[in-house]
Design an enzyme around this catalytic site. Structure first.
Site, short mmCIF file in Angstrom:
data_model
loop_
_atom_site.label_atom_id
_atom_site.label_comp_id
_atom_site.label_asym_id
_atom_site.label_seq_id
_atom_site.Cartn_x
_atom_site.Cartn_y
_atom_site.Cartn_z
N CYS A 34 6.43 -8.57 -1.80
CA CYS A 34 5.68 -8.81 -3.22
C CYS A 34 6.48 -7.55 -3.97
O CYS A 34 6.15 -7.57 -5.38
CB CYS A 34 4.38 -8.18 -3.14
SG CYS A 34 4.00 -6.75 -2.41
N ASP A 36 5.99 -4.48 -4.03
CA ASP A 36 5.15 -3.24 -4.08
C ASP A 36 5.64 -2.03 -3.35
O ASP A 36 6.45 -2.19 -2.32
CB ASP A 36 3.78 -3.67 -3.70
CG ASP A 36 3.19 -4.59 -4.83
OD1 ASP A 36 3.57 -4.62 -5.69
OD2 ASP A 36 1.90 -5.11 -4.49
N CYS A 59 -1.29 -3.77 -4.70
CA CYS A 59 -2.46 -4.51 -4.75
C CYS A 59 -3.80 -3.85 -4.25
O CYS A 59 -3.79 -2.76 -3.65
CB CYS A 59 -2.54 -6.00 -4.40
SG CYS A 59 -2.28 -5.91 -2.52
N CYS A 103 0.48 -6.64 3.16
CA CYS A 103 -0.08 -5.49 2.45
C CYS A 103 -0.53 -4.32 3.55
O CYS A 103 -0.07 -3.27 3.13
CB CYS A 103 -1.38 -5.39 1.55
SG CYS A 103 -1.11 -7.22 0.72
FE1 FES Z 1 1.81 -6.33 -2.73
FE2 FES Z 1 -0.52 -6.49 -1.43
S1 FES Z 1 0.63 -7.90 -2.81
S2 FES Z 1 0.95 -4.97 -1.30
#
Ligand code: FES
Length: 148
Positions: A34, A36, A59, A103
């Site tokens: 993602c 992140d 998220c 995640c």
């Molecule tokens: Fe990226 Fe959860 S969608 S850490």
């Protein structure tokens, strides 16, 4: 998507958020799925994690998993923190929707990267303890490009 009460609790009121100015182990990892980012700060004394903080650009599930991870490793020995798996983290939250399981990996890998950084600062080869980076999806050894 259904989240457990525990996830919502940690999302609404995350524990140990922020930075540690006197951290002696800092790990940052990116999630290939993602994009992140998670950063973990550890303060280690005599092999014990005496304090921990996290910051995430991620998220709600990433916030909840990091929050619960910091609670699970605070006051524990380094070895115990290294044995923290994403399954332990997910179990502690009473489960996560399958689309959000990736995640929880972010928190586990960030803890490992922070411990690796701690060993490096001590002049110790982190590979001996943290292991070689064997996951193509995460920067688990904290070496950026080299382990991606
Ligand atoms: Fe990226 Fe959860 S969608 S850490």
């Amino acid at each position: 998507m259904i989240y457990t009460e525990k996830v919502m609790e940690h999302f609404a009121n995350p524990q140990n958020v922020g930075e540690l100015p006197d951290a002696n182990g800092i790990g940052e990892v990116g999630n290939a799925k993602c994009g992140d980012i998670m950063k973990i700060y550890l303060k280690i004394e005599d092999g014990v994690i005496v304090d921990v903080r996290f910051k995430t650009f991620g998220c709600g599930a990433a916030i909840a998993t990091s929050s619960v991870s910091t609670e699970l490793i605070k006051g524990k020995r380094i070895e115990d923190a290294l044995s923290l798996s994403n399954k332990t983290v997910v179990d502690a939250l009473g489960g996560l929707p399958s689309a959000k399981l990736h995640c929880s990996v972010l928190a586990e890998q960030a803890v490992k990267a922070a411990v690796a950084d701690y060993y490096k600062r001590q002049g110790i080869d982190p590979e001996l303890f943290v292991g070689k980076c064997d996951d193509s999806e995460h920067h688990c050894c904290g070496e950026g490009e080299n382990c991606g």
